[in-house]
Write a protein that holds these residues in place. Structure first.
Motif, mmCIF file in Angstrom:
data_model
loop_
_atom_site.group_PDB
_atom_site.id
_atom_site.type_symbol
_atom_site.label_atom_id
_atom_site.label_comp_id
_atom_site.label_asym_id
_atom_site.label_seq_id
_atom_site.Cartn_x
_atom_site.Cartn_y
_atom_site.Cartn_z
ATOM 1 N N PHE A 16 -5.021 5.697 9.403
ATOM 2 C CA PHE A 16 -4.528 4.684 10.365
ATOM 3 C C PHE A 16 -5.343 3.531 10.642
ATOM 4 C CE2 PHE A 16 -5.067 3.157 14.688
ATOM 5 C CZ PHE A 16 -3.697 2.952 15.078
ATOM 6 N N PHE A 17 -6.590 3.651 10.415
ATOM 7 C CA PHE A 17 -7.429 2.445 10.626
ATOM 8 C C PHE A 17 -7.311 1.358 9.398
ATOM 9 C CE2 PHE A 17 -10.218 4.949 13.517
ATOM 10 C CZ PHE A 17 -9.813 4.251 14.463
ATOM 11 N N CYS A 18 -7.110 1.969 8.248
ATOM 12 C CA CYS A 18 -6.657 1.229 6.927
ATOM 13 C C CYS A 18 -5.492 0.484 7.108
ATOM 14 C CB CYS A 18 -6.757 2.285 5.838
ATOM 15 S SG CYS A 18 -8.311 2.779 5.202
ATOM 16 N N TYR A 19 -4.335 1.077 7.913
ATOM 17 C CA TYR A 19 -3.212 0.612 7.865
ATOM 18 C C TYR A 19 -3.276 -0.529 8.914
ATOM 19 C CZ TYR A 19 0.810 -0.274 10.780
ATOM 20 O OH TYR A 19 1.899 -0.973 11.624
ATOM 21 N N TYR A 20 -4.058 -0.436 10.038
ATOM 22 C CA TYR A 20 -3.940 -1.328 11.197
ATOM 23 C C TYR A 20 -4.641 -2.367 10.943
ATOM 24 C CZ TYR A 20 -4.113 -2.669 16.118
ATOM 25 O OH TYR A 20 -4.077 -3.296 17.441
ATOM 26 N N TYR A 21 -5.873 -2.310 10.264
ATOM 27 C CA TYR A 21 -6.819 -3.277 9.996
ATOM 28 C C TYR A 21 -6.623 -4.394 8.737
ATOM 29 C CZ TYR A 21 -9.404 -2.047 14.524
ATOM 30 O OH TYR A 21 -9.610 -1.724 15.756
ATOM 31 N N SER A 22 -5.917 -3.624 7.922
ATOM 32 C CA SER A 22 -6.019 -4.399 6.645
ATOM 33 C C SER A 22 -4.602 -4.954 6.285
ATOM 34 C CB SER A 22 -6.115 -3.113 5.369
ATOM 35 O OG SER A 22 -5.030 -2.324 5.272
ATOM 36 N N THR A 23 -4.556 -5.935 5.450
ATOM 37 C CA THR A 23 -3.257 -6.770 5.028
ATOM 38 C C THR A 23 -2.753 -5.874 3.889
ATOM 39 O OG1 THR A 23 -4.426 -8.147 3.432
ATOM 40 C CG2 THR A 23 -4.133 -8.636 5.531
ATOM 41 N N GLY A 24 -3.377 -4.792 3.114
ATOM 42 C CA GLY A 24 -2.893 -4.160 2.007
ATOM 43 C C GLY A 24 -3.956 -2.962 1.836
ATOM 44 N N ILE A 25 -3.204 -1.821 1.373
ATOM 45 C CA ILE A 25 -3.780 -0.800 0.914
ATOM 46 C C ILE A 25 -3.805 -0.445 -0.603
ATOM 47 C CG2 ILE A 25 -4.065 1.877 1.110
ATOM 48 C CD1 ILE A 25 -3.062 1.334 4.249
ATOM 49 N N ILE A 26 -4.582 -0.460 -1.402
ATOM 50 C CA ILE A 26 -4.499 -0.571 -3.030
ATOM 51 C C ILE A 26 -4.520 1.272 -3.226
ATOM 52 C CG2 ILE A 26 -5.748 -0.567 -4.939
ATOM 53 C CD1 ILE A 26 -6.953 -3.213 -3.947
ATOM 54 N N ASP A 35 1.753 10.815 -1.644
ATOM 55 C CA ASP A 35 1.137 11.720 -0.691
ATOM 56 C C ASP A 35 0.760 10.804 0.495
ATOM 57 O OD1 ASP A 35 0.845 13.770 -2.371
ATOM 58 O OD2 ASP A 35 -0.898 13.300 -3.425
ATOM 59 N N LEU A 36 0.576 9.503 0.489
ATOM 60 C CA LEU A 36 0.029 8.586 1.538
ATOM 61 C C LEU A 36 1.551 8.642 2.511
ATOM 62 C CD1 LEU A 36 -1.541 6.468 3.013
ATOM 63 C CD2 LEU A 36 -0.870 5.009 1.358
ATOM 64 N N LYS A 37 2.606 8.536 1.863
ATOM 65 C CA LYS A 37 3.772 8.518 2.574
ATOM 66 C C LYS A 37 4.031 9.949 3.724
ATOM 67 C CE LYS A 37 8.732 7.843 2.176
ATOM 68 N NZ LYS A 37 9.804 7.450 1.299
ATOM 69 N N LYS A 38 3.414 10.900 3.182
ATOM 70 C CA LYS A 38 3.285 12.035 4.075
ATOM 71 C C LYS A 38 2.585 11.869 5.241
ATOM 72 C CE LYS A 38 3.883 15.144 -0.032
ATOM 73 N NZ LYS A 38 3.315 16.203 -0.971
ATOM 74 N N ILE A 39 1.598 11.238 5.210
ATOM 75 C CA ILE A 39 0.501 11.123 6.102
ATOM 76 C C ILE A 39 0.942 9.658 6.999
ATOM 77 C CG2 ILE A 39 -1.867 10.382 6.718
ATOM 78 C CD1 ILE A 39 -2.466 11.613 4.122
ATOM 79 N N SER A 40 1.560 8.936 6.639
ATOM 80 C CA SER A 40 1.900 7.678 7.387
ATOM 81 C C SER A 40 2.786 6.752 6.577
ATOM 82 C CB SER A 40 0.594 6.766 7.895
ATOM 83 O OG SER A 40 0.928 5.463 8.328
ATOM 84 N N LYS A 41 4.116 6.548 7.111
ATOM 85 C CA LYS A 41 5.126 5.876 6.428
ATOM 86 C C LYS A 41 4.815 4.181 6.799
ATOM 87 C CE LYS A 41 9.106 8.763 7.019
ATOM 88 N NZ LYS A 41 10.246 8.980 7.336
ATOM 89 N N LYS A 42 3.915 3.985 7.756
ATOM 90 C CA LYS A 42 3.581 2.524 7.956
ATOM 91 C C LYS A 42 2.619 2.186 6.990
ATOM 92 C CE LYS A 42 4.583 2.217 12.972
ATOM 93 N NZ LYS A 42 3.921 2.050 14.292
ATOM 94 N N ALA A 43 1.467 3.130 6.658
ATOM 95 C CA ALA A 43 0.630 2.984 5.706
ATOM 96 C C ALA A 43 1.072 2.676 4.110
ATOM 97 C CB ALA A 43 -0.519 4.042 5.785
ATOM 98 N N VAL A 44 2.135 3.460 3.630
ATOM 99 C CA VAL A 44 2.540 3.320 2.465
ATOM 100 C C VAL A 44 3.476 2.106 2.314
ATOM 101 C CG1 VAL A 44 5.110 4.582 2.930
ATOM 102 C CG2 VAL A 44 3.795 4.755 0.801
#
Length: 218
Positions: A16-26, A35-44
């Motif tokens: 959640f914090f990676c999604y909220y505070y970053s402009t991109g997640i590598i 796998d990331l999509k299972k946790i957070s669609k916003k993050a993916v």
């Protein structure tokens, strides 16, 4: 399966914090993206897929086979398994494949990696107990952490590289093996299928008999 409830909650907050505070997640693979999509669609939706490759030493930099055999007391031909001793790395399937052999081995399996797994502290001791109980000390040699150039030299001279893992992000050892044009024996998981080339041989990570046949064939 590898994390208790508190660890899983903490990891979810981290996403959640990676999604909220970053402009991109590598992320390193399509498998990780799923796998990331299972946790957070916003993050993916913020994820960026960047696959990396591995640099390997020049042939002139490698240690000689004679040097390696003397230093690490290696007898004859060997397969190389450079995986940390974390439970999901699935060393058990390799040991069971060795234990199921009906004749004396003409090869060893040389293994390197960190012994520390905070989630399963007894993992390495359980494996060592299995090795002793099944008289596999000659066939299976554990070297712990060794110098990088020694590791790459062992990889170069091996019959083949083995990665039996049940989970990876994007395996560095597979990329190193590919760069060295080595034959690679891999667990059939999504990320390994994503990394494959013509030198890869796959086996069911839950089927030691499947692996046994491959080792004897090579």
């Amino acid at each position: 399966k590898n994390f208790d409830l508190i660890d899983r909650i903490i990891r979810k907050f981290r996403v959640f914090f990676c999604y909220y505070y970053s402009t991109g997640i590598i992320v390193s693979s399509k498998s990780v993206q799923k796998d990331l999509k299972k946790i957070s669609k916003k993050a993916v939706n913020k994820s960026l897929l960047i696959k990396h490759v591995a640099r390997v030493p020049k042939y002139s930099q490698l240690k000689s086979l004679k040097y390696l055999k003397k230093k690490y007391k290696i007898n004859g031909k060997f397969f190389f398994l450079p995986n940390h001793y974390w439970k999901h790395k699935n060393h058990e399937v390799v040991l069971k494949a060795l234990a199921s052999q009906t004749k004396e081995q003409e090869y060893q399996i040389i293994s390197t990696g960190n012994f520390s797994d905070h989630r399963h502290p007894s993992y390495i001791n359980n494996l060592k107990k299995y090795i002793n109980n099944n008289n596999l000390n000659k066939e299976y040699k554990i070297l712990n952490i060794i110098p990088y150039i020694d590791m790459m030299s062992l990889m170069f001279y091996s019959i083949a590289l083995i990665n039996p893992s049940k989970s990876e992000g994007w395996s560095n050892t597979v990329e190193q093996g590919k760069s060295m044009k080595k034959k690679i024996i891999l667990s059939k998981i999504n990320v390994h299928l994503e990394q494959k080339n013509s030198n890869c041989i796959f086996f069911n990570p839950n089927n030691f008999k499947n692996l046994n046949k491959i080792l004897n064939r090579e």
